[in-house]
Design a protein around this motif. Structure first.
Motif, mmCIF file in Angstrom:
data_model
loop_
_atom_site.group_PDB
_atom_site.id
_atom_site.type_symbol
_atom_site.label_atom_id
_atom_site.label_comp_id
_atom_site.label_asym_id
_atom_site.label_seq_id
_atom_site.Cartn_x
_atom_site.Cartn_y
_atom_site.Cartn_z
ATOM 1 N N LEU A 1 0.869 -1.179 0.000
ATOM 2 C CA LEU A 1 0.000 0.000 0.000
ATOM 3 C C LEU A 1 0.902 1.224 0.000
ATOM 4 O O LEU A 1 1.773 1.344 0.870
ATOM 5 C CB LEU A 1 -0.896 0.002 1.239
ATOM 6 N N HIS A 2 0.710 2.105 -0.956
ATOM 7 C CA HIS A 2 1.507 3.323 -1.054
ATOM 8 C C HIS A 2 0.571 4.518 -0.952
ATOM 9 O O HIS A 2 -0.454 4.567 -1.645
ATOM 10 C CB HIS A 2 2.257 3.353 -2.391
ATOM 11 N N ILE A 3 0.907 5.448 -0.070
ATOM 12 C CA ILE A 3 0.147 6.684 0.057
ATOM 13 C C ILE A 3 1.024 7.831 -0.428
ATOM 14 O O ILE A 3 2.140 8.033 0.071
ATOM 15 C CB ILE A 3 -0.311 6.948 1.503
ATOM 16 N N THR A 4 0.533 8.572 -1.380
ATOM 17 C CA THR A 4 1.247 9.729 -1.919
ATOM 18 C C THR A 4 0.841 10.979 -1.139
ATOM 19 O O THR A 4 -0.336 11.170 -0.856
ATOM 20 C CB THR A 4 0.896 9.915 -3.400
ATOM 21 N N ALA A 5 1.833 11.797 -0.797
ATOM 22 C CA ALA A 5 1.567 13.090 -0.142
ATOM 23 C C ALA A 5 0.639 12.926 1.050
ATOM 24 O O ALA A 5 -0.511 13.369 1.038
ATOM 25 C CB ALA A 5 1.008 14.084 -1.148
ATOM 26 N N THR A 6 1.150 12.286 2.096
ATOM 27 C CA THR A 6 0.326 11.983 3.271
ATOM 28 C C THR A 6 -0.291 13.242 3.876
ATOM 29 O O THR A 6 0.266 14.354 3.787
ATOM 30 C CB THR A 6 1.161 11.294 4.354
ATOM 31 N N GLN A 7 -1.456 13.022 4.500
ATOM 32 C CA GLN A 7 -2.147 14.079 5.231
ATOM 33 C C GLN A 7 -2.371 13.598 6.656
ATOM 34 O O GLN A 7 -2.319 12.392 6.931
ATOM 35 C CB GLN A 7 -3.490 14.395 4.553
ATOM 36 N N THR A 8 -2.671 14.520 7.557
ATOM 37 C CA THR A 8 -2.871 14.124 8.965
ATOM 38 C C THR A 8 -4.053 13.170 9.110
ATOM 39 O O THR A 8 -4.105 12.376 10.046
ATOM 40 C CB THR A 8 -3.068 15.358 9.854
ATOM 41 N N VAL B 1 -6.544 -13.814 2.552
ATOM 42 C CA VAL B 1 -7.691 -14.720 2.527
ATOM 43 C C VAL B 1 -7.272 -16.075 1.954
ATOM 44 O O VAL B 1 -6.769 -16.158 0.838
ATOM 45 C CB VAL B 1 -8.835 -14.137 1.671
ATOM 46 N N THR B 2 -7.442 -17.104 2.755
ATOM 47 C CA THR B 2 -7.370 -18.485 2.260
ATOM 48 C C THR B 2 -8.733 -19.072 2.584
ATOM 49 O O THR B 2 -9.702 -18.758 1.937
ATOM 50 C CB THR B 2 -6.224 -19.272 2.932
ATOM 51 N N ASP B 3 -8.825 -19.886 3.631
ATOM 52 C CA ASP B 3 -10.141 -20.331 4.078
ATOM 53 C C ASP B 3 -10.668 -19.436 5.206
ATOM 54 O O ASP B 3 -11.785 -19.612 5.669
ATOM 55 C CB ASP B 3 -10.103 -21.793 4.526
ATOM 56 N N LYS B 4 -9.857 -18.518 5.640
ATOM 57 C CA LYS B 4 -10.279 -17.516 6.614
ATOM 58 C C LYS B 4 -9.427 -16.276 6.394
ATOM 59 O O LYS B 4 -8.513 -16.278 5.567
ATOM 60 C CB LYS B 4 -10.126 -18.032 8.050
ATOM 61 N N LEU B 5 -9.762 -15.228 7.137
ATOM 62 C CA LEU B 5 -9.038 -13.969 6.984
ATOM 63 C C LEU B 5 -7.958 -13.910 8.057
ATOM 64 O O LEU B 5 -8.265 -13.990 9.256
ATOM 65 C CB LEU B 5 -10.029 -12.820 7.158
ATOM 66 N N ILE B 6 -6.718 -13.786 7.647
ATOM 67 C CA ILE B 6 -5.605 -13.670 8.585
ATOM 68 C C ILE B 6 -5.035 -12.271 8.464
ATOM 69 O O ILE B 6 -4.503 -11.898 7.407
ATOM 70 C CB ILE B 6 -4.506 -14.710 8.310
ATOM 71 N N PHE B 7 -5.130 -11.517 9.550
ATOM 72 C CA PHE B 7 -4.632 -10.150 9.533
ATOM 73 C C PHE B 7 -3.118 -10.122 9.649
ATOM 74 O O PHE B 7 -2.506 -10.927 10.365
ATOM 75 C CB PHE B 7 -5.237 -9.347 10.691
ATOM 76 N N GLY B 8 -2.528 -9.179 8.942
ATOM 77 C CA GLY B 8 -1.112 -8.916 9.091
ATOM 78 C C GLY B 8 -0.837 -8.210 10.403
ATOM 79 O O GLY B 8 -1.745 -7.826 11.142
ATOM 80 N N THR B 9 0.444 -8.028 10.680
ATOM 81 C CA THR B 9 0.877 -7.439 11.942
ATOM 82 C C THR B 9 0.616 -5.937 12.006
ATOM 83 O O THR B 9 0.672 -5.354 13.073
ATOM 84 C CB THR B 9 2.360 -7.725 12.162
ATOM 85 N N GLY B 10 0.346 -5.304 10.871
ATOM 86 C CA GLY B 10 -0.031 -3.892 10.859
ATOM 87 C C GLY B 10 1.150 -2.946 10.785
ATOM 88 O O GLY B 10 2.251 -3.253 11.263
ATOM 89 N N THR B 11 0.929 -1.800 10.180
ATOM 90 C CA THR B 11 1.898 -0.697 10.182
ATOM 91 C C THR B 11 1.191 0.521 10.724
ATOM 92 O O THR B 11 0.169 0.952 10.181
ATOM 93 C CB THR B 11 2.425 -0.393 8.766
ATOM 94 N N ARG B 12 1.761 1.056 11.811
ATOM 95 C CA ARG B 12 1.170 2.245 12.425
ATOM 96 C C ARG B 12 1.788 3.481 11.802
ATOM 97 O O ARG B 12 3.003 3.666 11.849
ATOM 98 C CB ARG B 12 1.410 2.237 13.931
ATOM 99 N N LEU B 13 0.964 4.312 11.191
ATOM 100 C CA LEU B 13 1.420 5.532 10.526
ATOM 101 C C LEU B 13 1.098 6.744 11.377
ATOM 102 O O LEU B 13 -0.044 6.951 11.794
ATOM 103 C CB LEU B 13 0.743 5.663 9.157
ATOM 104 N N GLN B 14 2.119 7.542 11.619
ATOM 105 C CA GLN B 14 1.951 8.827 12.302
ATOM 106 C C GLN B 14 2.380 9.913 11.336
ATOM 107 O O GLN B 14 3.439 9.818 10.717
ATOM 108 C CB GLN B 14 2.803 8.867 13.573
ATOM 109 N N VAL B 15 1.573 10.939 11.181
ATOM 110 C CA VAL B 15 1.866 12.029 10.257
ATOM 111 C C VAL B 15 1.973 13.325 11.057
ATOM 112 O O VAL B 15 1.029 13.717 11.742
ATOM 113 C CB VAL B 15 0.765 12.168 9.191
ATOM 114 N N PHE B 16 3.115 13.982 10.941
ATOM 115 C CA PHE B 16 3.336 15.239 11.654
ATOM 116 C C PHE B 16 3.035 16.409 10.728
ATOM 117 O O PHE B 16 3.480 16.428 9.597
ATOM 118 C CB PHE B 16 4.773 15.315 12.162
ATOM 119 N N PRO B 17 2.275 17.403 11.215
ATOM 120 C CA PRO B 17 1.909 18.541 10.365
ATOM 121 C C PRO B 17 3.108 19.438 10.095
ATOM 122 O O PRO B 17 4.125 19.360 10.775
ATOM 123 C CB PRO B 17 0.839 19.274 11.183
#
Lengths: 114, 108
Positions: free
Chosen positions: B74-81, B92-108
């Motif tokens: 997933l790529h976000i161009t020109a992030t906003q707050t 998705v295989t036979d169930k939905l397995i969530f990834g470990t996640g990426t926490r995004l913090q955007v400083f103004p």
């Protein structure tokens, strides 16, 4: 827009007590799920439910957990004899006609075990 | 068991900078979904990718599914707050397995 609703929003329970978390999935959805999220960690799959029976469950979903659809609208998660490590946010979700369709999540129930 | 890993775990960017999160599955997926979770909120579905090599765009967000159907980005161009939150891929295989996640913090 239809929503998945969960009650209560916060549940505080003594260790060893039973707790029931309630969910009302979106009305025309066929697949229902419970997930757990320990604070600051990833969302963990617990169980999926289709056609009035469990279709998949994870290793987390041991004998102390059970799910039920007692009527046409509610979907419940019961935890018998709660432990401290059961403290987490519990999300209910539902999806439409097939298991790979997008899932719609409720706002969650924060379970705190004392 | 099946695992879905994401990197980085955290990303802090200045508003206007780009952001990318990468998702890798230990097994081949039938499709992959992306969710966004705002602080204190619940996961909200963003998009689903089904075909090998598929690329989809939603405004400033670009999603890609790998040729082998085992990785995604997933790529976000020109992030906003308003982009602040944790981004999860879910395989998705036979169930939905969530990834470990990426926490995004955007400083103004």
């Amino acid at each position: 827009e239809p929503e998945v609703t969960q009650t209560p929003s916060h549940q505080v329970t003594q260790m060893g007590q039973e707790v029931i978390l309630r969910c009302v999935p979106i009305s025309n959805h066929l697949y229902f799920y419970w997930y757990r999220q320990i604070l600051g960690q990833k969302v963990e799959f617990l169980v999926s439910f289709y056609n009035n029976e469990i279709s998949e469950k994870s290793e987390i979903f041991d004998d102390q957990f059970s799910v039920e659809r007692p009527d046409g609208s509610n979907f419940t998660l019961k935890i018998r004899s709660t432990k401290l490590e059961d403290s987490a946010m519990y999300f209910c979700a539902s999806s439409g006609l097939t298991v790979d369709q997008p899932q719609h999540f409720g706002d969650g129930t924060r379970l705190s075990i004392l | 068991g099946q695992q879905v890993m994401q990197i980085p775990q955290y990303q802090h960017v200045q508003e206007g900078e780009d952001f990318t999160t990468y998702c890798n599955s230990s097994t081949t997926l039938s499709n992959i979904q992306w969710y966004k979770q705002r602080p204190g909120g619940h996961p909200v579905f963003l998009i689903q990718l089904v075909k090998s090599g598929e690329v989809k765009k939603q405004k400033r967000l670009t999603f890609q599914f790998g040729e082998a159907k085992k990785n995604s980005s997933l790529h976000i161009t020109a992030t906003q707050t308003t982009d602040v939150g944790t981004y999860f891929c879910a395989g998705v295989t036979d169930k939905l397995i969530f990834g470990t996640g990426t926490r995004l913090q955007v400083f103004p």
